[in-house]
Design a protein around this motif. Structure first.
Motif, PDB file in Angstrom:
ATOM      1  N   ALA A 123       0.834  -1.210   0.000  1.00 28.05           N
ATOM      2  CA  ALA A 123       0.000   0.000   0.000  1.00 28.05           C
ATOM      3  C   ALA A 123       0.867   1.257   0.000  1.00 28.05           C
ATOM      4  O   ALA A 123       0.594   2.220  -0.731  1.00 28.05           O
ATOM      5  CB  ALA A 123      -0.932  -0.008   1.210  1.00 28.05           C
ATOM      6  N   VAL A 124       1.915   1.267   0.812  1.00 25.96           N
ATOM      7  CA  VAL A 124       2.812   2.429   0.855  1.00 25.96           C
ATOM      8  C   VAL A 124       3.529   2.586  -0.477  1.00 25.96           C
ATOM      9  O   VAL A 124       3.667   3.707  -1.002  1.00 25.96           O
ATOM     10  CB  VAL A 124       3.820   2.279   2.016  1.00 25.96           C
TER      11      VAL A 124
ATOM     12  N   ALA B 255       2.079   6.657  -6.956  1.00 29.16           N
ATOM     13  CA  ALA B 255       1.046   7.625  -7.368  1.00 29.16           C
ATOM     14  C   ALA B 255       1.515   9.055  -7.143  1.00 29.16           C
ATOM     15  O   ALA B 255       1.341   9.923  -8.013  1.00 29.16           O
ATOM     16  CB  ALA B 255      -0.255   7.364  -6.610  1.00 29.16           C
ATOM     17  N   VAL B 256       2.109   9.317  -5.996  1.00 31.87           N
ATOM     18  CA  VAL B 256       2.627  10.672  -5.711  1.00 31.87           C
ATOM     19  C   VAL B 256       3.738  11.020  -6.694  1.00 31.87           C
ATOM     20  O   VAL B 256       3.796  12.148  -7.215  1.00 31.87           O
ATOM     21  CB  VAL B 256       3.116  10.760  -4.251  1.00 31.87           C
TER      22      VAL B 256
ATOM     23  N   CYS C 253       2.493   1.638  -3.479  1.00 30.63           N
ATOM     24  CA  CYS C 253       1.544   2.155  -4.471  1.00 30.63           C
ATOM     25  C   CYS C 253       1.282   3.640  -4.257  1.00 30.63           C
ATOM     26  O   CYS C 253       1.179   4.408  -5.218  1.00 30.63           O
ATOM     27  CB  CYS C 253       0.231   1.375  -4.397  1.00 30.63           C
ATOM     28  N   GLY C 254       1.181   4.041  -3.002  1.00 30.91           N
ATOM     29  CA  GLY C 254       0.983   5.465  -2.707  1.00 30.91           C
ATOM     30  C   GLY C 254       2.162   6.312  -3.163  1.00 30.91           C
ATOM     31  O   GLY C 254       1.973   7.396  -3.726  1.00 30.91           O
TER      32      GLY C 254
END
Length: 139
Positions: free
Chosen positions: A5-6, A12-13, A8-9
Motif C-alpha cells: 500500500a505504501v 502515485a505521488v 503504491c501510494g
C-alpha cells in the motif's frame, strides 16, 4: 501488506509530481512503464499462487510421508480413516465397529500433519467413525 500500500501510494505521488514538474507526455510514458511493471508483477504473483499447494481441507487424503503424532496420554492419531477408537476405562462394547465406505483415493499432494495433543485426544487424516473417550460402559 502495508508495504504494498505504501509503495503504491509513493508511485502515485511520484507520477503526480512528474506530471506537474515535467510535462504531461513524460508523465504518460512513465505511467505506461509503471503500469506494465505492475502488470508483470501481478502475473508473477498469480503464477506463484497457482503453483503452490493449497491448504488441506477435511477429508483430503494425507500423503504417505505426512507426520502423524499422538502427543497426550491415551491419544490416538492415524494418517487415514479410523473406524473406532476407545480411550476410556471400563468400556464394554456390544456392537462391532461400523465399516466406512472405501473412497479409493490414494494420498497425493503435499503432506499435512495429523496431531492428537492432549489426554485421550483423537486425530485422523481421514474420517473418524466412532471415538469413545469417556469412562464407563456402553451399550
Amino acid at each position: 501488506m502495508w508495504a504494498v500500500a505504501v509503495g503504491c501510494g509513493l508511485v502515485a505521488v511520484g507520477l503526480i509530481v512528474v506530471a506537474f514538474v515535467v510535462d504531461l507526455e513524460t508523465a504518460d510514458q512513465t505511467a505506461s512503464i509503471a503500469g506494465a511493471l505492475v502488470g508483470l508483477a501481478g502475473l508473477a504473483v498469480s503464477v506463484y499462487a497457482l503453483r503452490r499447494p493449497g491448504p488441506a481441507t477435511p477429508g483430503d487424503p494425507v500423503a504417505a510421508d505426512a507426520p502423524v503424532e499422538a502427543g497426550g496420554d491415551r491419544s490416538v492419531a492415524a494418517g487415514g480413516n479410523i473406524r473406532r477408537v476407545v480411550t476410556g476405562d471400563n468400556v464394554s462394547l456390544t456392537t462391532p465397529a461400523a465399516t466406512l465406505p472405501q473412497t479409493g483415493a490414494e494420498p497425493t499432494g503435499s503432506p499435512r500433519p495429523v496431531r492428537a495433543t492432549g489426554e485421550r485426544s483423537t486425530a485422523a487424516g481421514g474420517d473418524i467413525d466412532e471415538a469413545i473417550t469417556g469412562d464407563g460402559s456402553r451399550a
